[in-house]
Write a protein that holds these residues in place. Structure first.
Motif, PDB file in Angstrom:
ATOM      1  N   LYS A 200       0.834  -1.208   0.000  1.00 57.13           N
ATOM      2  CA  LYS A 200       0.000   0.000   0.000  1.00 57.13           C
ATOM      3  C   LYS A 200       0.867   1.256   0.000  1.00 57.13           C
ATOM      4  CE  LYS A 200      -3.891  -2.078   2.550  1.00 57.13           C
ATOM      5  NZ  LYS A 200      -4.622  -2.046   3.841  1.00 57.13           N
ATOM      6  N   LEU A 201       1.951   1.227   0.769  1.00 58.10           N
ATOM      7  CA  LEU A 201       2.848   2.375   0.801  1.00 58.10           C
ATOM      8  C   LEU A 201       3.463   2.622  -0.576  1.00 58.10           C
ATOM      9  CD1 LEU A 201       4.523   4.597   2.141  1.00 58.10           C
ATOM     10  CD2 LEU A 201       6.149   2.821   2.871  1.00 58.10           C
ATOM     11  N   ALA A 202       3.885   1.547  -1.243  1.00 60.24           N
ATOM     12  CA  ALA A 202       4.488   1.694  -2.572  1.00 60.24           C
ATOM     13  C   ALA A 202       3.510   2.354  -3.541  1.00 60.24           C
ATOM     14  CB  ALA A 202       4.932   0.335  -3.095  1.00 60.24           C
ATOM     15  N   TYR A 203       2.262   1.943  -3.516  1.00 62.85           N
ATOM     16  CA  TYR A 203       1.269   2.539  -4.418  1.00 62.85           C
ATOM     17  C   TYR A 203       0.952   3.986  -4.032  1.00 62.85           C
ATOM     18  CZ  TYR A 203       0.226  -1.615  -7.180  1.00 62.85           C
ATOM     19  OH  TYR A 203       0.304  -2.677  -8.069  1.00 62.85           O
ATOM     20  N   THR A 204       0.977   4.294  -2.726  1.00 64.81           N
ATOM     21  CA  THR A 204       0.766   5.674  -2.288  1.00 64.81           C
ATOM     22  C   THR A 204       1.887   6.563  -2.808  1.00 64.81           C
ATOM     23  OG1 THR A 204      -0.390   4.919  -0.290  1.00 64.81           O
ATOM     24  CG2 THR A 204       0.453   7.177  -0.281  1.00 64.81           C
ATOM     25  N   LEU A 205       3.121   6.067  -2.721  1.00 59.95           N
ATOM     26  CA  LEU A 205       4.253   6.836  -3.238  1.00 59.95           C
ATOM     27  C   LEU A 205       4.176   6.978  -4.753  1.00 59.95           C
ATOM     28  CD1 LEU A 205       7.161   5.461  -1.008  1.00 59.95           C
ATOM     29  CD2 LEU A 205       6.120   7.729  -0.901  1.00 59.95           C
ATOM     30  N   LYS A 206       3.711   5.943  -5.447  1.00 58.35           N
ATOM     31  CA  LYS A 206       3.540   6.069  -6.896  1.00 58.35           C
ATOM     32  C   LYS A 206       2.564   7.213  -7.211  1.00 58.35           C
ATOM     33  CE  LYS A 206       3.254   2.623  -9.744  1.00 58.35           C
ATOM     34  NZ  LYS A 206       4.452   2.909 -10.551  1.00 58.35           N
ATOM     35  N   ALA A 207       1.472   7.270  -6.482  1.00 64.42           N
ATOM     36  CA  ALA A 207       0.502   8.341  -6.703  1.00 64.42           C
ATOM     37  C   ALA A 207       1.116   9.703  -6.412  1.00 64.42           C
ATOM     38  CB  ALA A 207      -0.729   8.114  -5.823  1.00 64.42           C
ATOM     39  N   ARG A 208       1.871   9.791  -5.329  1.00 61.12           N
ATOM     40  CA  ARG A 208       2.540  11.051  -4.977  1.00 61.12           C
ATOM     41  C   ARG A 208       3.421  11.533  -6.118  1.00 61.12           C
ATOM     42  NH1 ARG A 208       7.007  11.532  -0.149  1.00 61.12           N
ATOM     43  NH2 ARG A 208       5.187  11.728   1.225  1.00 61.12           N
ATOM     44  N   THR A 233      -5.955   3.065  -6.083  1.00 67.25           N
ATOM     45  CA  THR A 233      -6.871   1.939  -5.862  1.00 67.25           C
ATOM     46  C   THR A 233      -6.203   0.841  -5.042  1.00 67.25           C
ATOM     47  OG1 THR A 233      -6.232   0.890  -7.960  1.00 67.25           O
ATOM     48  CG2 THR A 233      -8.115   2.406  -8.001  1.00 67.25           C
ATOM     49  N   ASN A 234      -4.872   0.846  -5.006  1.00 68.46           N
ATOM     50  CA  ASN A 234      -4.132  -0.159  -4.223  1.00 68.46           C
ATOM     51  C   ASN A 234      -3.348   0.462  -3.061  1.00 68.46           C
ATOM     52  OD1 ASN A 234      -4.643  -2.628  -5.834  1.00 68.46           O
ATOM     53  ND2 ASN A 234      -3.606  -1.467  -7.436  1.00 68.46           N
ATOM     54  N   ALA A 235      -3.624   1.726  -2.752  1.00 64.46           N
ATOM     55  CA  ALA A 235      -2.815   2.464  -1.780  1.00 64.46           C
ATOM     56  C   ALA A 235      -3.401   2.359  -0.377  1.00 64.46           C
ATOM     57  CB  ALA A 235      -2.697   3.916  -2.231  1.00 64.46           C
ATOM     58  N   MET A 236      -2.926   3.198   0.522  1.00 62.89           N
ATOM     59  CA  MET A 236      -3.367   3.199   1.917  1.00 62.89           C
ATOM     60  C   MET A 236      -4.874   3.363   2.014  1.00 62.89           C
ATOM     61  SD  MET A 236      -0.454   5.618   3.658  1.00 62.89           S
ATOM     62  CE  MET A 236       1.230   5.053   3.922  1.00 62.89           C
ATOM     63  N   GLN A 237      -5.469   2.681   3.008  1.00 65.41           N
ATOM     64  CA  GLN A 237      -6.922   2.666   3.150  1.00 65.41           C
ATOM     65  C   GLN A 237      -7.409   3.195   4.500  1.00 65.41           C
ATOM     66  OE1 GLN A 237      -8.920   1.770   0.520  1.00 65.41           O
ATOM     67  NE2 GLN A 237      -6.970   1.667  -0.591  1.00 65.41           N
ATOM     68  N   SER A 238      -6.509   3.419   5.446  1.00 66.99           N
ATOM     69  CA  SER A 238      -6.918   3.918   6.758  1.00 66.99           C
ATOM     70  C   SER A 238      -5.701   4.494   7.471  1.00 66.99           C
ATOM     71  CB  SER A 238      -7.533   2.798   7.611  1.00 66.99           C
ATOM     72  OG  SER A 238      -6.532   1.916   8.077  1.00 66.99           O
ATOM     73  N   ASN A 239      -5.952   5.185   8.592  1.00 70.24           N
ATOM     74  CA  ASN A 239      -4.849   5.725   9.383  1.00 70.24           C
ATOM     75  C   ASN A 239      -3.926   4.629   9.909  1.00 70.24           C
ATOM     76  OD1 ASN A 239      -5.476   8.495   9.189  1.00 70.24           O
ATOM     77  ND2 ASN A 239      -6.985   8.357  10.842  1.00 70.24           N
ATOM     78  N   ALA A 240      -4.442   3.411   9.993  1.00 69.27           N
ATOM     79  CA  ALA A 240      -3.614   2.288  10.446  1.00 69.27           C
ATOM     80  C   ALA A 240      -2.508   1.965   9.452  1.00 69.27           C
ATOM     81  CB  ALA A 240      -4.484   1.052  10.670  1.00 69.27           C
ATOM     82  N   ASP A 241      -2.636   2.485   8.236  1.00 66.55           N
ATOM     83  CA  ASP A 241      -1.618   2.241   7.208  1.00 66.55           C
ATOM     84  C   ASP A 241      -0.496   3.277   7.228  1.00 66.55           C
ATOM     85  OD1 ASP A 241      -2.949  -0.013   6.220  1.00 66.55           O
ATOM     86  OD2 ASP A 241      -4.151   1.171   4.824  1.00 66.55           O
ATOM     87  N   ASP A 242      -0.582   4.287   8.077  1.00 70.40           N
ATOM     88  CA  ASP A 242       0.471   5.304   8.156  1.00 70.40           C
ATOM     89  C   ASP A 242       1.846   4.653   8.259  1.00 70.40           C
ATOM     90  OD1 ASP A 242      -1.343   7.380   8.140  1.00 70.40           O
ATOM     91  OD2 ASP A 242      -1.190   7.811  10.283  1.00 70.40           O
TER      92      ASP A 242
END
Length: 462
Positions: A200-208, A233-242
């Motif tokens: 999820k982190l990798a996809y969040t960084l891709k979006a960034r 669509t594959n990135a972080m989904q909640s604050n628990a993913d921080d």
């Protein structure tokens, strides 16, 4: 006599073998396991990159964003005074201490078939490269880390670095899917070996990093926004993913931001940041800011003053962010939500972005402990996004939820929000970058090193 001599000779041989073994210094191992390499690398990223540590960069960026201020007479970093030597420690943190060790970890994990360690190494390399290129622009990478084979590597363009960042993230995701070898555990301070969260982190960084290029040459905002939305669509989904690192608060195990605001640093919060909470009637004020010890009031220091005030007359961050036992937040779930809001705004307009904008506010307020009633009151007061105000409001709220994060400086350069004006006694316009370090200029002269603070990076076409 022969028996005695023979026995003595055997003792000497045995003694020599034991003596030789002792020379294998256990404190200087020649082969280190991945599980021993990962923890110090993650702590370097937390302490010396995200929170500056023995460097200056992250603290300087917060001063450029008028979030923190030095209780010192101008000129200083806050009024845009910088020498090349000021960046020496940060370049060392990025290259010698972090990227170099990530390269070693990646090679070790690949050789041992430990794909999950390899994935983490690639994702953290992408993160570190992104931090560095968004500060300096062009960087040595593809020809770097070769030792004496290439002691003077030429720089890759920022465009090439961004291609490499996306490639590293794709490779990291593929390594997670490969799922071979050892699984990290307590040696992974960020996710304790939870590879679903690393994905999820990798996809969040891709979006960034897709959205960073919304105004880069030969790119379109719509295309980059769509790439970001697809990644989300594959990135972080909640604050628990921080992505965060926890600190116990014990001596030697304090949150680095607590250390940054100890009296000896003279760092306090800036009045621009503190006053904006009051302007918005924002219930996060008491959750994110401590009242000044001397007055009990929420007071920031104006950057650029010619005098020195009492440290105890100014506010510092609350214990949620800068307590000794606080988490150090590297990448937040709320960033993913606000990326979605911005990307949706670009493609579909303000009405479509509204629910994501509000969800980002709600998730951050929930994280810092604001009551549901106060959240609802604030959301109602903030009103509805329009074509005229949407980008400003989205980026302002994103910057609050990304408190103390260097990403805010990139967002300001990309979008112009939150709105800033140059400070009192400014030596120039607000900087668009930082200087290359003196150590690098001396050891590896390159034409890019002539850049000035006000020169724009490749993607900074706002």
């Amino acid at each position: 006599i022969y028996f005695i001599l023979g026995f003595a000779f055997m003792v000497i041989l045995a003694g020599c073998k034991k003596y030789i073994d002792v020379n294998d210094d256990p404190n200087r191992p020649i082969d280190v396991k991945e599980s021993l390499m990962l923890p110090p690398i993650q702590m370097l990223i937390s302490q010396n990159i995200n929170a500056a540590g023995d460097g200056n960069l992250s603290l300087v960026l917060q001063q450029y964003m008028q979030v923190i201020a030095l209780n010192q007479v101008a000129p200083n970093f806050g009024t845009y005074l910088m020498y090349n030597v000021d960046m020496d420690g940060d370049w060392n943190n990025v290259y010698v201490r972090t990227l170099n060790n990530l390269i070693l970890l990646k090679a070790k994990a690949a050789a041992n078939g430990n794909s999950k360690y390899s994935a983490i190494a690639k994702i953290l390399t992408a993160y570190t490269l992104g931090y560095a290129t968004d500060a300096w622009g062009d960087l040595p990478y593809s020809k770097a880390f070769l030792g004496v084979e290439n002691a003077n590597p030429t720089y890759d363009s920022q465009q090439q670095i961004y291609i490499q960042i996306q490639s590293l993230l794709d490779e990291g995701i593929a390594d997670i899917e490969r799922n071979t070898g050892l699984t990290p555990g307590s040696d992974d301070y960020i996710y304790a070996g939870d590879m679903t969260k690393w994905r999820k982190l990798a996809y969040t960084l891709k979006a960034r990093y897709y959205l960073h290029l919304s105004k880069a040459p030969n790119n379109t905002a719509a295309a980059q926004a769509q790439l970001a939305l697809t990644a989300l669509t594959n990135a972080m989904q909640s604050n628990a993913d921080d992505a965060k690192i926890a600190f116990s608060g014990a001596a030697g195990a304090e949150n680095p931001w607590q250390q940054n605001f100890l009296p000896g640093t003279t760092l306090v919060l800036a009045n621009t940041f503190v006053n904006n909470f009051t302007t918005r009637n924002d219930p996060r004020l008491s959750k994110m800011v401590k009242p000044a010890k001397q007055t009990g009031l929420f007071t920031g220091r104006q950057i650029g003053l010619e005098d020195i005030g009492s440290l105890e007359s100014y506010s510092v961050p609350s214990d949620f962010y800068a307590g000794a036992g606080a988490n150090n937040y590297l990448i937040n779930y709320t960033e993913a939500i606000f990326i979605k809001a911005e990307a949706t705004l670009i493609i579909s307009g303000s009405a479509a972005a509204q629910p994501f904008y509000q969800d980002g506010i709600r998730q951050h307020m929930t994280k810092v402990g604001v009551s549901t009633a106060d959240i609802n009151t604030y959301l109602a007061a903030r009103g509805t996004l329009t074509a005229a105000n949407a980008l400003s409001l989205i980026m302002e709220e994103k910057s609050i939820s990304n408190f103390l994060n260097p990403e805010n400086y990139t967002d300001w350069r990309r979008t112009g929000f939150p709105v800033l004006v140059k400070v009192k006694n400014a030596l120039s316009e607000i900087p668009r970058r930082v200087l290359y370090p003196n150590t690098e200029i001396t050891a590896n002269p390159q034409p890019q090193q002539k850049a000035k603070l006000t020169d724009r990076l490749w993607w900074d076409a706002n």
